[in-house]
Design an enzyme around this catalytic site. Structure first.
Site, PDB file in Angstrom:
ATOM      1  N   ILE A  49       0.834  -1.216  -0.018  1.00 17.22           N
ATOM      2  CA  ILE A  49      -0.005   0.041   0.104  1.00 17.22           C
ATOM      3  C   ILE A  49       0.956   1.284   0.218  1.00 17.22           C
ATOM      4  O   ILE A  49       0.604   2.273  -0.672  1.00 17.22           O
ATOM      5  CB  ILE A  49      -0.995   0.081   1.215  1.00 17.22           C
ATOM      6  CG1 ILE A  49      -1.788  -1.107   1.230  1.00 17.22           C
ATOM      7  CG2 ILE A  49      -1.680   1.421   1.417  1.00 17.22           C
ATOM      8  CD1 ILE A  49      -2.791  -1.283   2.314  1.00 17.22           C
ATOM      9  N   SER A  75       4.860   3.098   1.822  1.00 14.75           N
ATOM     10  CA  SER A  75       5.822   2.888   2.837  1.00 14.75           C
ATOM     11  C   SER A  75       6.339   4.125   3.603  1.00 14.75           C
ATOM     12  O   SER A  75       5.852   5.270   2.676  1.00 14.75           O
ATOM     13  CB  SER A  75       6.989   2.065   2.227  1.00 14.75           C
ATOM     14  OG  SER A  75       7.592   3.002   0.961  1.00 14.75           O
ATOM     15  N   GLY A  76       7.224   4.257   4.625  1.00 16.07           N
ATOM     16  CA  GLY A  76       7.530   5.326   5.078  1.00 16.07           C
ATOM     17  C   GLY A  76       8.979   5.168   6.027  1.00 16.07           C
ATOM     18  O   GLY A  76       9.502   4.116   5.696  1.00 16.07           O
ATOM     19  N   GLY A  77       9.210   5.844   6.804  1.00 16.76           N
ATOM     20  CA  GLY A  77      10.626   5.900   7.491  1.00 16.76           C
ATOM     21  C   GLY A  77      10.743   4.724   8.220  1.00 16.76           C
ATOM     22  O   GLY A  77      11.774   3.918   8.254  1.00 16.76           O
ATOM     23  N   THR A 120       6.695  -0.556   5.877  1.00 20.56           N
ATOM     24  CA  THR A 120       5.978  -0.824   4.967  1.00 20.56           C
ATOM     25  C   THR A 120       4.467  -1.111   5.135  1.00 20.56           C
ATOM     26  O   THR A 120       4.361  -1.974   6.133  1.00 20.56           O
ATOM     27  CB  THR A 120       6.620  -1.760   3.733  1.00 20.56           C
ATOM     28  OG1 THR A 120       7.922  -1.169   3.418  1.00 20.56           O
ATOM     29  CG2 THR A 120       5.472  -1.527   2.525  1.00 20.56           C
ATOM     30  N   LYS A 178       1.341  -3.305   8.968  1.00 16.98           N
ATOM     31  CA  LYS A 178       2.149  -2.473   9.158  1.00 16.98           C
ATOM     32  C   LYS A 178       3.651  -3.267   9.521  1.00 16.98           C
ATOM     33  O   LYS A 178       3.705  -3.595  10.505  1.00 16.98           O
ATOM     34  CB  LYS A 178       2.136  -1.265  10.044  1.00 16.98           C
ATOM     35  CG  LYS A 178       3.105  -0.212   9.959  1.00 16.98           C
ATOM     36  CD  LYS A 178       2.822   0.951  10.775  1.00 16.98           C
ATOM     37  CE  LYS A 178       3.940   2.049  10.552  1.00 16.98           C
ATOM     38  NZ  LYS A 178       3.059   3.171  11.460  1.00 16.98           N
ATOM     39  N   ASP A 234       1.773  14.059  16.339  1.00 12.18           N
ATOM     40  CA  ASP A 234       2.421  14.132  14.937  1.00 12.18           C
ATOM     41  C   ASP A 234       1.127  14.364  13.932  1.00 12.18           C
ATOM     42  O   ASP A 234       1.197  13.568  12.947  1.00 12.18           O
ATOM     43  CB  ASP A 234       3.054  12.845  14.754  1.00 12.18           C
ATOM     44  CG  ASP A 234       3.682  12.926  13.259  1.00 12.18           C
ATOM     45  OD1 ASP A 234       4.185  14.045  12.892  1.00 12.18           O
ATOM     46  OD2 ASP A 234       4.270  11.677  12.862  1.00 12.18           O
TER      47      ASP A 234
END
Length: 165
Positions: free
Chosen positions: A18, A20-22, A25, A41, A134
């Protein structure tokens, strides 16, 4: 660790990536026991080598697990086995507020609806002792059926028993 369509992770069959980030995924997967689609996740290899990141991921899972509100993504499960840490969450269909704003501004009615939902979700989290820390357009999700969900409690802190060990 990277997963491909058809790969098995516990009782979950991976269908697609779907995003990805820091930290990792997110994959679309099928829960073969409960017969439903979910989002998984999964921490990436760099994150798995960092105990601080793993602790943050566990803290996020614990924070979200204790919350039950229509404007907060639901956490179904959390696994930490064989060196793989992953969270199993409700699968959302739609887009982030960030993606929506890339197409242009919201009108006043849409803006009011999003703001009201975000405040409602944050208030519920705060009542449970969880502070998100955040909030940004990429952590606000607009579902295709008109719901608004808060995502990514990775930087959350707790006041009280919400995230005690």
């Amino acid at each position: 660790m990277s997963l491909n369509p058809g790969d098995q992770l516990g009782r979950f069959r991976i269908q697609s990536e779907i995003g990805s980030g820091g930290m990792g995924t997110v994959y679309r997967a099928f829960d073969e026991r409960l017969q439903r689609d979910v989002a998984i996740k999964l921490l990436n290899a760099d994150a798995l080598a960092n105990q601080t990141v793993i602790a943050r991921f566990k803290r996020e899972a614990k924070a979200v697990a204790g919350l039950s509100h229509s404007n907060i993504v639901a956490l179904y499960d959390f696994e930490d086995s064989d060196g793989v840490a992953y969270a199993v969450m409700e699968l959302l269909d739609g887009e982030t507020l960030d993606a929506r704003l890339a197409r242009g501004p919201l009108d006043n009615t849409q803006l009011h609806t999003v703001a009201q939902a975000v405040v409602s979700g944050l208030a519920a989290a705060h009542r449970s002792g969880v502070i998100h820390r955040d909030i940004k357009p990429s952590n606000i999700f607009l579902t295709s059926d008109g719901q608004i969900k808060l995502l990514d409690f990775g930087l959350a802190t707790a006041r009280g028993p919400a995230m005690e060990a």
